[in-house]
Design an enzyme around this catalytic site. Structure first.
Site, PDB file in Angstrom:
ATOM      1  N   ASP A 226     -25.706 -20.795  24.208  1.00  0.00           N
ATOM      2  CA  ASP A 226     -25.293 -22.099  24.791  1.00  0.00           C
ATOM      3  C   ASP A 226     -24.623 -21.861  26.135  1.00  0.00           C
ATOM      4  OD1 ASP A 226     -25.842 -23.144  22.241  1.00  0.00           O
ATOM      5  OD2 ASP A 226     -23.732 -22.999  21.652  1.00  0.00           O
TER       6      ASP A 226
ATOM      7  N   ASP B 211     -19.094 -30.596  15.458  1.00  0.00           N
ATOM      8  CA  ASP B 211     -20.499 -30.170  15.418  1.00  0.00           C
ATOM      9  C   ASP B 211     -21.299 -31.460  15.251  1.00  0.00           C
ATOM     10  OD1 ASP B 211     -22.894 -28.955  15.217  1.00  0.00           O
ATOM     11  OD2 ASP B 211     -22.337 -27.555  13.627  1.00  0.00           O
TER      12      ASP B 211
ATOM     13  N   HIS C 238     -22.235 -20.903  20.906  1.00  0.00           N
ATOM     14  CA  HIS C 238     -23.162 -19.811  20.607  1.00  0.00           C
ATOM     15  C   HIS C 238     -23.358 -19.085  21.935  1.00  0.00           C
ATOM     16  CE1 HIS C 238     -24.518 -22.997  17.779  1.00  0.00           C
ATOM     17  NE2 HIS C 238     -24.822 -22.017  16.954  1.00  0.00           N
TER      18      HIS C 238
ATOM     19  N   ASP D 198     -16.253 -27.925  10.623  1.00  0.00           N
ATOM     20  CA  ASP D 198     -17.191 -28.549  11.551  1.00  0.00           C
ATOM     21  C   ASP D 198     -17.211 -30.028  11.207  1.00  0.00           C
ATOM     22  OD1 ASP D 198     -17.749 -26.345  13.042  1.00  0.00           O
ATOM     23  OD2 ASP D 198     -19.898 -26.313  12.614  1.00  0.00           O
TER      24      ASP D 198
ATOM     25  N   GLU E 146     -20.219 -20.260   7.376  1.00  0.00           N
ATOM     26  CA  GLU E 146     -20.391 -21.724   7.345  1.00  0.00           C
ATOM     27  C   GLU E 146     -21.512 -22.057   6.370  1.00  0.00           C
ATOM     28  OE1 GLU E 146     -20.650 -23.608  11.246  1.00  0.00           O
ATOM     29  OE2 GLU E 146     -22.012 -25.095  10.403  1.00  0.00           O
TER      30      GLU E 146
ATOM     31  N   ASP F  38     -25.871 -34.615  11.849  1.00  0.00           N
ATOM     32  CA  ASP F  38     -24.786 -34.231  12.777  1.00  0.00           C
ATOM     33  C   ASP F  38     -24.217 -35.417  13.553  1.00  0.00           C
ATOM     34  OD1 ASP F  38     -24.765 -31.538  12.106  1.00  0.00           O
ATOM     35  OD2 ASP F  38     -26.011 -30.914  13.787  1.00  0.00           O
TER      36      ASP F  38
HETATM   37  C1  XUL Z   1     -26.224 -25.849  12.024  1.00  0.00           C
HETATM   38  C2  XUL Z   1     -24.806 -25.660  12.371  1.00  0.00           C
HETATM   39  C3  XUL Z   1     -24.534 -24.681  13.455  1.00  0.00           C
HETATM   40  C4  XUL Z   1     -23.291 -23.884  13.253  1.00  0.00           C
HETATM   41  C5  XUL Z   1     -23.081 -22.818  14.290  1.00  0.00           C
HETATM   42  O1  XUL Z   1     -26.424 -26.759  11.010  1.00  0.00           O
HETATM   43  O2  XUL Z   1     -23.938 -26.297  11.826  1.00  0.00           O
HETATM   44  O3  XUL Z   1     -24.472 -25.390  14.652  1.00  0.00           O
HETATM   45  O4  XUL Z   1     -22.167 -24.697  13.247  1.00  0.00           O
HETATM   46  O5  XUL Z   1     -24.131 -21.932  14.373  1.00  0.00           O
HETATM   47 CO    CO Z   2     -21.888 -26.399  12.057  1.00  0.00          CO
END
Ligand code: XUL
Ligand code: CO
Length: 440
Positions: free
Chosen positions: A102, A338, A99, A295, A231, A308
């Site tokens: 980041d 991710d 991002h 991800d 996403e 995550d």
């Molecule tokens: C949030 C998520 C984010 C996206 C990118 O759940 O997955 O980190 O991957 O904005």
């Molecule tokens: Co994500």
């Protein structure tokens, strides 16, 4: 400066190795299903979790130090780049995802944030020139963190916030292009709602589509050739996210004529939050020609939020890689972790253990998926199960030769048809799957 001086390059030592800092299954240059493992898997480091995530949760502060030995935000941002490149090098990871915030945090004004972001991306470009094996899988904008986005960004009730988000996304696209990014992601952030009592859903969805159309047109106008992804995620942070799942996003894209501009970035933990399997979301994307990127992570089946976690469930990675191979493999996409080490796994070494666990789980998944296809038992079973569509009435239905009246005539003449059904053999197939998995 070396940030992980006591960790060397992680090597492939094979499945009999007991060295925790070695790959047991990921052998980057080994050919599996026609390509090297690194080409098949296209692993990426996530800048937010790995370089910035310090374990903070709503019950406590961070447990891991992610300041990289610096105090000043500009120096931290630069140190993050050096540390990230060292991690990628030592783990043989070729891609990163980010991002905007980041890479470089938000400063007092948008102009200043943009300027400071330029300094960091200049530095990254220099480093990538010196080492072209490091590449950007995708970039995105953090349009959900700052209080201005409390009611959403593209779906905010405030037109000023929409404009601010557009400006931030424009800059994030420029940064992605500058870093040679293969993709640009829209994840819903706070694009959703808490209650319809205060929400104009129709306007919010129209506006989100307007933002996406402008983003695509602008990116193409500055020469961006990569993919755009949405996403999907069903909830969190808002109670109801607009990009609920693949099916919902497809309906949105088609309504607004965006279906040829976007593919899906599918996240395992988001799929399970939507009460789908990871494989379901991948299959739906594949069947609709919108499979793009992944991800890679996993949730906890006992918890209803996005944990995550680094993926270690090999059954899931195998079914995922089966879908990826059947989709023809990644083009611009890849496997972005991710994922974050648990709050208790707070040491620098845990970064390496986490990635090794995730990469090996996907390497094993790829090996199993390849075997599922070459073994052929599962594919053949499915093929045979639908054989009635190849000849006779089935073939006539598919070719459009028959009408409703013809079908009635056929059914009346045929009588009861229950005998044409064969067993679904679920248990047998699950056993075949185990046999394939454990005969590697
Ligand atoms: C949030 C998520 C984010 C996206 C990118 O759940 O997955 O980190 O991957 O904005
Ligand atoms: Co994500």
């Amino acid at each position: 400066m070396e940030y992980f001086a006591n960790i060397g390059k992680i090597k492939y030592e094979g499945k009999n190795s007991t060295n925790p800092l070695a790959f047991k299954y990921y052998n980057p240059d080994e050919i599996i299903c026609g390509k090297t493992m690194k080409e098949q898997l296209r692993f990426a480091l996530s800048w937010w979790h790995t370089m910035g995530g310090d374990g903070t949760d709503m019950f406590g502060c961070g447990t891991a130090d992610k300041t990289w030995g610096e105090k000043d935000p500009e120096k931290i941002a630069k140190a993050k780049v050096d540390a990230a490149f060292e991690i990628m090098d030592k783990l043989s990871i070729e891609y990163f995802c980010f991002h905007d915030r980041d890479l470089s945090p938000e400063y007092g004004s948008l102009a200043e944030s943009n300027e400071k972001l330029d300094v960091i991306t200049d530095y990254m470009v220099e480093k990538m020139k010196a080492d072209p094996s490091k590449k950007c899988l995708w970039g995105t904008a953090k349009c959900f963190d700052h209080p201005r986005y409390m009611h959403g960004a593209g779906t905010s009730p405030s037109a000023d916030v929409f404009a601010y988000a557009a400006a931030q996304i424009k800059k994030a696209i420029e940064a992605t292009v500058k870093l040679g990014g293969n993709g640009y992601v829209f994840w819903g952030g706070r694009e959703g709602y808490e209650t319809l009592l205060n929400t104009n859903m129709g306007l919010e969805l129209d506006n989100m589509a307007r933002l996406m159309r402008m983003a695509v047109d602008y990116a193409r106008s500055i020469g961006y050739k990569g993919d755009f992804y949405i996403e999907p995620k069903p909830k969190e942070p808002t109670k109801h996210q607009y990009d609920f799942d693949v099916a919902t996003v497809l309906a949105f894209l088609r309504k607004y004529g965006l279906e040829n501009d976007f593919k899906m970035n599918i996240e395992a933990n988001h799929a399970t939050l939507a009460q789908h399997t990871f494989q379901h979301e991948l299959r739906l994307a594949r069947e609709n020609g919108v499979f793009g990127s992944i991800d890679a992570n996993q949730g906890d089946m006992l918890l209803g939020w996005d944990t995550d976690q680094f993926p270690t469930n090999v059954y899931e990675t195998a079914l995922c890689m089966y879908e990826v191979l059947k989709a023809g493999g990644f083009v611009n996409g890849g496997l972005n972790f991710d994922a974050k080490a648990r709050r208790g796994s707070y040491t620098a070494e845990d970064i390496f253990h986490s990635y090794i666990a995730g990469m090996d789980a996907f390497a094993l998944g790829l090996r199993i998926a390849d075997k599922m296809i070459s073994d052929g038992r599962i594919d053949k079973f499915v093929e045979d199960r639908y054989s009635s569509w190849k000849t006779g009435i089935g073939a006539d239905i598919i070719s459009g030769k028959v009408t409703f009246e013809d079908l009635e005539k056929y059914a009346l003449a045929k009588g009861e048809v229950v005998d044409t059904l064969s067993s679904g053999r679920q248990e047998m197939l699950e056993s075949v799957m185990n046999n394939i998995m454990f005969s590697l």
